[in-house]
Design a protein around this motif. Structure first.
Motif, PDB file in Angstrom:
ATOM      1  N   ALA A   1       1.038  -1.538   0.090  1.00 24.63           N
ATOM      2  CA  ALA A   1      -0.029   0.173  -0.125  1.00 24.63           C
ATOM      3  C   ALA A   1       0.525   1.279   0.167  1.00 24.63           C
ATOM      4  CB  ALA A   1      -1.233   0.022   1.459  1.00 24.63           C
ATOM      5  N   ARG A   2       2.156   1.593   0.896  1.00 22.46           N
ATOM      6  CA  ARG A   2       3.085   2.811   1.040  1.00 22.46           C
ATOM      7  C   ARG A   2       4.135   2.851  -0.585  1.00 22.46           C
ATOM      8  NH1 ARG A   2       5.951   2.642   6.588  1.00 22.46           N
ATOM      9  NH2 ARG A   2       3.107   3.167   6.980  1.00 22.46           N
TER      10      ARG A   2
ATOM     11  N   SER B   1      -1.722  11.305   3.752  1.00 22.23           N
ATOM     12  CA  SER B   1      -2.444  10.061   4.119  1.00 22.23           C
ATOM     13  C   SER B   1      -2.524   9.188   3.033  1.00 22.23           C
ATOM     14  CB  SER B   1      -4.388  10.572   4.997  1.00 22.23           C
ATOM     15  OG  SER B   1      -5.166   9.600   5.248  1.00 22.23           O
ATOM     16  N   PRO B   2      -1.396   8.186   3.178  1.00 24.14           N
ATOM     17  CA  PRO B   2      -1.334   7.335   2.676  1.00 24.14           C
ATOM     18  C   PRO B   2      -2.373   6.143   2.693  1.00 24.14           C
ATOM     19  CG  PRO B   2       0.518   7.072   3.774  1.00 24.14           C
ATOM     20  CD  PRO B   2      -0.519   8.499   4.451  1.00 24.14           C
ATOM     21  N   PRO B   3      -2.793   4.900   1.597  1.00 24.03           N
ATOM     22  CA  PRO B   3      -3.727   4.493   1.708  1.00 24.03           C
ATOM     23  C   PRO B   3      -2.844   2.873   2.624  1.00 24.03           C
ATOM     24  CG  PRO B   3      -2.382   4.281  -0.126  1.00 24.03           C
ATOM     25  CD  PRO B   3      -2.143   5.178   0.709  1.00 24.03           C
ATOM     26  N   GLY B   4      -3.899   3.185   3.988  1.00 20.96           N
ATOM     27  CA  GLY B   4      -2.850   2.153   4.666  1.00 20.96           C
ATOM     28  C   GLY B   4      -2.890   0.375   4.586  1.00 20.96           C
ATOM     29  N   THR B   5      -3.781  -0.616   3.706  1.00 18.71           N
ATOM     30  CA  THR B   5      -4.158  -1.555   3.655  1.00 18.71           C
ATOM     31  C   THR B   5      -4.198  -1.639   2.007  1.00 18.71           C
ATOM     32  OG1 THR B   5      -6.869  -1.553   3.267  1.00 18.71           O
ATOM     33  CG2 THR B   5      -5.557  -1.728   5.577  1.00 18.71           C
TER      34      THR B   5
ATOM     35  N   GLN C   1      -6.846  -3.685   0.593  1.00 17.23           N
ATOM     36  CA  GLN C   1      -8.004  -3.690   0.308  1.00 17.23           C
ATOM     37  C   GLN C   1      -8.303  -1.942  -0.098  1.00 17.23           C
ATOM     38  OE1 GLN C   1     -10.945  -1.791   2.415  1.00 17.23           O
ATOM     39  NE2 GLN C   1     -12.437  -3.241   1.342  1.00 17.23           N
ATOM     40  N   GLN C   2      -7.609  -0.841   0.913  1.00 17.61           N
ATOM     41  CA  GLN C   2      -8.323   0.487   0.721  1.00 17.61           C
ATOM     42  C   GLN C   2      -8.244   1.006  -0.640  1.00 17.61           C
ATOM     43  OE1 GLN C   2      -6.578   3.329   3.543  1.00 17.61           O
ATOM     44  NE2 GLN C   2      -7.857   4.756   3.185  1.00 17.61           N
ATOM     45  N   LEU C   3      -6.596   0.760  -0.714  1.00 15.46           N
ATOM     46  CA  LEU C   3      -6.478   1.368  -2.239  1.00 15.46           C
ATOM     47  C   LEU C   3      -6.751   0.807  -3.495  1.00 15.46           C
ATOM     48  CD1 LEU C   3      -4.724   2.611  -3.992  1.00 15.46           C
ATOM     49  CD2 LEU C   3      -3.110   0.672  -3.719  1.00 15.46           C
ATOM     50  N   MET C   4      -7.175  -0.798  -3.565  1.00 13.56           N
ATOM     51  CA  MET C   4      -8.048  -1.057  -4.411  1.00 13.56           C
ATOM     52  C   MET C   4      -9.461  -1.090  -4.426  1.00 13.56           C
ATOM     53  SD  MET C   4      -6.488  -5.138  -3.861  1.00 13.56           S
ATOM     54  CE  MET C   4      -6.994  -6.361  -5.167  1.00 13.56           C
ATOM     55  N   ALA C   5      -9.754  -0.987  -3.109  1.00 14.43           N
ATOM     56  CA  ALA C   5     -11.264  -0.266  -3.029  1.00 14.43           C
ATOM     57  C   ALA C   5     -12.146   1.371  -3.461  1.00 14.43           C
ATOM     58  CB  ALA C   5     -12.138  -0.580  -1.274  1.00 14.43           C
ATOM     59  N   VAL C   6     -11.062   1.880  -3.511  1.00 15.43           N
ATOM     60  CA  VAL C   6     -11.462   3.018  -3.555  1.00 15.43           C
ATOM     61  C   VAL C   6     -10.943   3.262  -5.201  1.00 15.43           C
ATOM     62  CG1 VAL C   6     -10.648   6.018  -4.066  1.00 15.43           C
ATOM     63  CG2 VAL C   6     -10.445   4.203  -1.563  1.00 15.43           C
ATOM     64  N   GLN C   7      -9.700   2.450  -5.894  1.00 18.23           N
ATOM     65  CA  GLN C   7      -9.923   2.718  -6.895  1.00 18.23           C
ATOM     66  C   GLN C   7     -10.898   2.053  -8.178  1.00 18.23           C
ATOM     67  OE1 GLN C   7      -8.004   5.159  -7.888  1.00 18.23           O
ATOM     68  NE2 GLN C   7      -7.283   5.204  -5.695  1.00 18.23           N
ATOM     69  N   LEU C   8     -11.196   0.767  -7.469  1.00 16.48           N
ATOM     70  CA  LEU C   8     -12.362  -0.108  -8.343  1.00 16.48           C
ATOM     71  C   LEU C   8     -13.361   0.702  -7.970  1.00 16.48           C
ATOM     72  CD1 LEU C   8     -10.823  -4.007  -8.259  1.00 16.48           C
ATOM     73  CD2 LEU C   8     -10.563  -1.425  -9.888  1.00 16.48           C
ATOM     74  N   GLY C   9     -13.366   1.480  -7.337  1.00 16.82           N
ATOM     75  CA  GLY C   9     -15.490   1.685  -6.609  1.00 16.82           C
ATOM     76  C   GLY C   9     -15.458   0.427  -6.493  1.00 16.82           C
ATOM     77  N   LEU C  10     -15.376  -0.306  -5.432  1.00 17.60           N
ATOM     78  CA  LEU C  10     -16.370  -1.461  -5.163  1.00 17.60           C
ATOM     79  C   LEU C  10     -16.293  -1.426  -3.708  1.00 17.60           C
ATOM     80  CD1 LEU C  10     -15.335  -4.057  -7.982  1.00 17.60           C
ATOM     81  CD2 LEU C  10     -17.524  -2.654  -7.495  1.00 17.60           C
TER      82      LEU C  10
ATOM     83  N   PRO D   1     -14.323   0.815   1.568  1.00 18.05           N
ATOM     84  CA  PRO D   1     -12.104   0.905   1.909  1.00 18.05           C
ATOM     85  C   PRO D   1     -11.598   0.459   3.125  1.00 18.05           C
ATOM     86  CG  PRO D   1     -13.561   2.797   0.441  1.00 18.05           C
ATOM     87  CD  PRO D   1     -14.396   2.054   1.156  1.00 18.05           C
ATOM     88  N   GLN D   2     -10.944   0.001   3.565  1.00 17.41           N
ATOM     89  CA  GLN D   2     -11.008  -1.066   5.283  1.00 17.41           C
ATOM     90  C   GLN D   2      -9.198   0.214   5.251  1.00 17.41           C
ATOM     91  OE1 GLN D   2     -13.015  -2.329   7.191  1.00 17.41           O
ATOM     92  NE2 GLN D   2     -14.290  -2.156   5.838  1.00 17.41           N
ATOM     93  N   ALA D   3      -9.416   1.074   6.001  1.00 20.50           N
ATOM     94  CA  ALA D   3      -7.572   1.707   5.811  1.00 20.50           C
ATOM     95  C   ALA D   3      -6.540   1.054   7.492  1.00 20.50           C
ATOM     96  CB  ALA D   3      -8.471   3.116   6.676  1.00 20.50           C
ATOM     97  N   THR D   4      -7.783   0.434   8.503  1.00 18.19           N
ATOM     98  CA  THR D   4      -6.788  -0.455   8.469  1.00 18.19           C
ATOM     99  C   THR D   4      -7.591  -1.807   8.956  1.00 18.19           C
ATOM    100  OG1 THR D   4      -8.261   0.062  10.795  1.00 18.19           O
ATOM    101  CG2 THR D   4      -6.264   1.438  10.470  1.00 18.19           C
ATOM    102  N   PRO D   5      -6.313  -2.650   8.906  1.00 14.64           N
ATOM    103  CA  PRO D   5      -7.542  -4.271   8.871  1.00 14.64           C
ATOM    104  C   PRO D   5      -6.959  -4.769  10.868  1.00 14.64           C
ATOM    105  CG  PRO D   5      -4.988  -4.333   8.972  1.00 14.64           C
ATOM    106  CD  PRO D   5      -5.056  -2.782   8.647  1.00 14.64           C
TER     107      PRO D   5
END
Lengths: 413, 170
Positions: free
Chosen positions: A190-191, A276-280, A282-291, A294-298
């Protein structure tokens, strides 16, 4: 760092060499490069990255597209063999990392081969696949010469990518950003997506002009989605998807992230991601795919304490790791289905005979997602209950106590 | 990566005998005139160099879809080509490369390349307009115009469409 073959490009010696300049009449027929609107005065002619003037013009273009203060950074072009020699010299005297049991654990999940690659093999693999690298500790750029012409838009864009890293370093100090070291596979990907994604996106933006295109006509969204498909396809064919994820995920998803931030806020729109970088993943993928959400922390998963077993290694594979396993298992739409990830923990234990055991626990958003991990896997047991799942593996037999503990955890006991 | 059809014409053209005849003179600039010039140039080169084990009247090239002026440029090159090259397995390879580089650039090539470069970029493939214009200069107008029709296809169709066009040129 810029890796080979992440963007298909003219790779034949017959094209773009300075020895094959177009005739004056032909050159007159070709439209002059259309400048990027944000950099109307930059030089867009393909140039030889070994030449100081070229290095200066590319560095100036990089600073312009990123809206940064210009920077002078030492740039060296090394042959592949010289780069390998450099890496080998630097590695000499450094003890090999103890990763045998972790490698075995990844192999159970088909995320790595059973045999650990030697240091020489890893160095050769890296040097073969890297086009350029910015060394933040030394504040210098190395372009690796793989025998292709040094004056094509492709290699010029590679240099630009590395200069962007130098500019990032000047703003944020890449050796320490963002403060807390990333401790897991998931967090590191993610980082890295922030760092490589921004450099990749600006490389795409600049190369459009270097290729002779009018950037106003370029469909960046489509190009970056194709780029994402390309890197995912590469991983599907890889025998070491865990390792190769570092060379693919940050570029594919990261470039999309940077592009969308740029669309929202212009060249400095990416500042928001750095802050404010994505923490996971999942967060990055969910935002970019619009699905999904988003989960910032596991979610954290509890650690089993079992007599006779010692914790050897621990990691979080994240939604991306979950996606890799689903893809290996032949599950359809693995990227989308992996977004149900809410937390995981992969732990490797050893017994008193130094035999390794794996326990991979996951918290998911749906029972359907949890059931995806129950397929039969050699040497392993996979079970799910409600929205929890685990996979436990052992060389000779699944450790009864470990599996019993995991069963109890599944049902919430 | 540069599409393979920038060189497929040569490979395709190595099959079959030259159809040059000594009948009516073909129009200057036509494919027939260009092919005749290529074959004549090759034959003259063979004779000048006294290349062994070659039929001096057998051409062996008929690259379909190529522009007549381009083929004539290949022929002019072959008349004075290096003897070692003429004796090799690909006697015309260097002259085809030279013709690509030096043949007059036509607007139809520029139009094709601007479209190709833009749409290949959309499909995550980088091919500069300049490199394209050099690699594609020997294809004839009809084939290039036909290929432009492929450029609006979705990415997974674009490459297949162009493959069909360049493997079965007009």
């Amino acid at each position: 760092m810029r890796l080979r073959a992440l963007a298909l490009a003219c790779a034949l010696a017959a094209c773009g060499s300075s020895e094959d300049e177009a005739s004056p009449a032909a050159a007159a027929m070709l439209n002059p490069p259309t400048p990027l609107p944000e950099c109307p005065d930059a030089d867009y002619a393909a140039c030889d990255v070994r030449e100081p003037d070229c290095q200066s013009s590319i560095a100036a273009l990089a600073a312009c597209v990123r809206d940064s203060e210009p920077l002078t950074v030492p740039i060296e072009v090394l042959s592949e063999s010289d780069y390998i020699a450099l890496l080998q010299a630097e590695a000499e005297g450094t003890p090999d990392a103890e990763v045998e049991h972790f490698q075995r654990a990844l192999a159970w999940l088909e995320l790595a081969p059973e045999q650990t690659a030697t240091r020489e093999e890893e160095i050769a693999h890296h040097a073969t696949n890297v086009l350029g690298v910015y060394r933040s500790k030394e504040k210098r750029i190395i372009i690796v010469d793989h025998g292709k012409p040094a004056d094509t838009p492709y290699i010029d864009a590679t240099l630009l990518h590395e200069v962007v890293h130098a500019l990032q370093d000047a703003d944020y100090d890449l050796t320490t950003w963002p403060g807390e070291p990333a401790q897991t596979f998931d967090a590191r990907l993610a980082r890295n997506a922030v760092v490589e994604g921004e450099a990749d996106f600006y490389e795409y933006r600049a190369v459009a002009a270097l290729l002779g295109l009018d950037v106003a006509e370029v469909d960046f969204e489509s190009a970056l989605l194709e780029h994402l498909d390309f890197v995912q396809a590469r991983l599907s064919e890889s025998t070491a998807p865990y390792r190769d994820s570092y060379a693919t995920f940050p570029y594919g998803f990261g470039a999309l992230q940077a592009f969308h931030a740029w669309q929202d806020g212009g060249p400095r729109g990416t500042d928001a991601i750095w802050a404010s970088p994505p923490g996971t993943t999942q967060q990055l993928m969910a935002v970019q795919l619009g699905l999904n959400e988003p989960q910032a922390t596991p979610l954290e998963l509890p650690l089993p304490e079992i007599e006779g077993l010692t914790l050897y290694a621990s990691d979080v594979l994240g939604a991306w790791g979950f996606h890799l396993v689903l893809d290996m298992d032949g599950v359809s739409n693995p990227a989308e289905r992996s977004l149900d990830w809410r937390g995981d923990r992969l732990r490797v234990f050893t017994d008193t005979d130094n035999q390794p055991y794996l326990l991979w626990q996951l918290e998911l958003a749906s029972e359907d997602a949890a059931r995806l991990l129950t397929r039969t896997r050699a040497g392993c047991t996979g079970r799910s209950f409600a929205t929890r799942a685990f996979v436990s593996c052992g060389d000779h037999e699944v450790r009864d106590e470990l599996t019993s503990w995991a069963d109890a955890w599944l049902s919430g006991e | 990566m540069q599409p393979f059809w920038s060189w497929v014409g040569i490979a395709g053209g190595l099959v079959g005998a030259c159809a040059c005849s000594s009948g009516d003179e073909p129009d200057a600039g036509s494919y027939e005139a260009g092919l005749a010039a290529l074959c004549d140039g090759l034959s003259e080169g063979y004779r000048r160099c006294r290349v062994r084990n070659r039929d001096y009247d057998y051409c062996g090239y008929s690259p379909e879809g190529y522009d007549g002026q381009g083929l004539a440029a290949v022929g002019a090159c072959l008349r004075t080509e290096d003897c070692e090259a003429l004796a090799s397995d690909e006697p015309a390879a260097h002259c085809f490369d030279e013709a690509r580089r030096t043949a007059p650039l036509r607007q139809v090539v520029v139009d094709y390349c601007e479209s190709a470069s833009l749409n290949y970029f959309r499909c995550n493939s980088w091919w500069s307009v300049e490199d394209c214009s050099e690699g594609m200069r020997l294809w004839n107008d009809a084939t290039l115009l036909n290929a432009v029709g492929c450029h609006q296809q979705p990415c997974e169709e674009l490459s297949n469409c162009e493959t069909i066009v360049f493997e079965h040129p007009r």
